[in-house]
Design a protein around this motif. Structure first.
Motif, PDB file in Angstrom:
ATOM      1  N   ALA A  65      64.068 117.427  44.652  1.00 47.33           N
ATOM      2  CA  ALA A  65      64.045 118.376  45.765  1.00 47.33           C
ATOM      3  C   ALA A  65      65.362 119.132  45.861  1.00 47.33           C
ATOM      4  N   GLU A  66      66.471 118.432  45.649  1.00 48.59           N
ATOM      5  CA  GLU A  66      67.786 119.065  45.713  1.00 48.59           C
ATOM      6  C   GLU A  66      67.982 120.059  44.577  1.00 48.59           C
ATOM      7  N   GLU A  87      62.485 111.688  43.842  1.00 47.17           N
ATOM      8  CA  GLU A  87      61.950 112.812  44.616  1.00 47.17           C
ATOM      9  C   GLU A  87      63.077 113.550  45.330  1.00 47.17           C
ATOM     10  N   ARG A  88      63.995 112.777  45.863  1.00 45.95           N
ATOM     11  CA  ARG A  88      65.108 113.388  46.598  1.00 45.95           C
ATOM     12  C   ARG A  88      65.945 114.270  45.680  1.00 45.95           C
ATOM     13  N   ARG A 132      56.533 115.687  46.080  1.00 41.22           N
ATOM     14  CA  ARG A 132      55.534 114.606  46.042  1.00 41.22           C
ATOM     15  C   ARG A 132      54.165 115.164  45.652  1.00 41.22           C
ATOM     16  N   GLU A 133      53.811 116.309  46.225  1.00 42.82           N
ATOM     17  CA  GLU A 133      52.509 116.918  45.898  1.00 42.82           C
ATOM     18  C   GLU A 133      52.451 117.322  44.426  1.00 42.82           C
ATOM     19  N   VAL A 186      63.432 122.639  46.901  1.00 41.39           N
ATOM     20  CA  VAL A 186      62.163 122.552  47.631  1.00 41.39           C
ATOM     21  C   VAL A 186      62.188 121.290  48.492  1.00 41.39           C
ATOM     22  N   SER A 187      61.177 121.151  49.326  1.00 42.65           N
ATOM     23  CA  SER A 187      61.103 119.979  50.194  1.00 42.65           C
ATOM     24  C   SER A 187      60.578 118.772  49.431  1.00 42.65           C
ATOM     25  N   ARG A 188      60.849 117.602  49.940  1.00 42.82           N
ATOM     26  CA  ARG A 188      60.360 116.378  49.303  1.00 42.82           C
ATOM     27  C   ARG A 188      58.828 116.299  49.320  1.00 42.82           C
ATOM     28  N   PRO A 189      58.154 116.743  50.410  1.00 42.67           N
ATOM     29  CA  PRO A 189      56.684 116.751  50.362  1.00 42.67           C
ATOM     30  C   PRO A 189      56.142 117.633  49.230  1.00 42.67           C
ATOM     31  N   ALA A 190      56.834 118.768  48.960  1.00 45.03           N
ATOM     32  CA  ALA A 190      56.404 119.642  47.864  1.00 45.03           C
ATOM     33  C   ALA A 190      56.569 118.930  46.524  1.00 45.03           C
TER      34      ALA A 190
END
Length: 229
Positions: free
Chosen positions: A27-28, A23-24, A38-39, A32-36
């Motif tokens: 995101a990089e 996820e990290r 994850r969703e 985007v953010s990690r919550p995005a």
């Protein structure tokens, strides 16, 4: 985020069994953010496209083996262009499933469904807009499908409709071959109202076949024009 990952799955950029980055890392890379992330992964997992294991890597599943009908609209326009193979499969399903739905509507719906079907055909006759007429035709088949009392066919109809609706404008000319044949709709309604399952099936095929074959013919021509010389 979901669309980007879905595009990679459809295009083959991510093969079945392949592990996704963390996820990290996603995101990089995607900014985007990690919550995005994850969703998006949860949506992909819900659609059956990836397998998420707690504490382990997320792996790609075979989209054709694990996906459902809800993916049809995305598959049809994957990459921003119509996938001709997917379009052909939708048309083939339409031609084979529609008559069976009409048959079941006659067996199970019969006279009880005739008034609503007649009203749908009346609306089709009164409207002159080519796109609007297609919408009335969709409403008609929705009522036929409801009369068939099959949750499976109803879900199939929902998936096929969602794939078909974005292309209504482009299909207006070819679909006139079908939606302008109001006598064929009347014949199908009469067969359903009479509870004549065999005739309903035959009328359903008679109604759907001309436009379906015309569209498949167009797909054949497009595929030939795209073949390397």
């Amino acid at each position: 985020m979901f669309d980007q990952l879905f595009g990679e799955l459809v295009s083959g950029g991510l093969a079945p069994g392949e592990r996704l980055p963390s996820e990290r890392r996603l995101a990089e890379v995607l900014g985007v953010s990690r919550p995005a992330v994850r969703e998006a992964l949860q949506r992909l997992a819900h659609a059956g496209l990836v397998e998420v294991r707690q504490g382990d890597a997320t792996t790609v599943r075979d989209i054709r083996r694990a996906g459902g009908l809800d993916l049809l609209p995305r598959l049809l326009f994957a990459g921003g262009e119509i996938d001709l193979a997917v379009a052909r499969s939708i048309l083939e399903a339409r031609l084979h499933v529609g008559p069976k739905i009409a048959e079941l509507a006659a067996r199970r719906g019969g006279p009880a469904s005739s008034a609503r079907l007649q009203e749908a055909v009346r609306a089709l006759k009164e409207d002159t807009g080519p796109v609007a007429r297609q919408r009335h035709a969709l409403t008609f088949w929705e009522l036929v499908t409801d009369a068939a009392e099959s949750v499976t066919f109803r879900l199939m109809f929902n998936g096929l409709r969602a794939a078909y609706e974005p292309a209504l404008d482009a299909l207006a000319h070819v679909m006139a071959v079908e939606v302008d044949r109001t006598d064929a709709y009347d014949a199908l309604v009469a067969a359903i109202a009479a509870g004549d399952a065999g005739r309903a099936r035959s009328c359903g095929e008679d109604l759907l076949r001309p436009a379906t074959e015309a569209l498949i013919g167009i797909i054949d021509q497009l595929e030939e024009s795209h073949e390397p010389t």
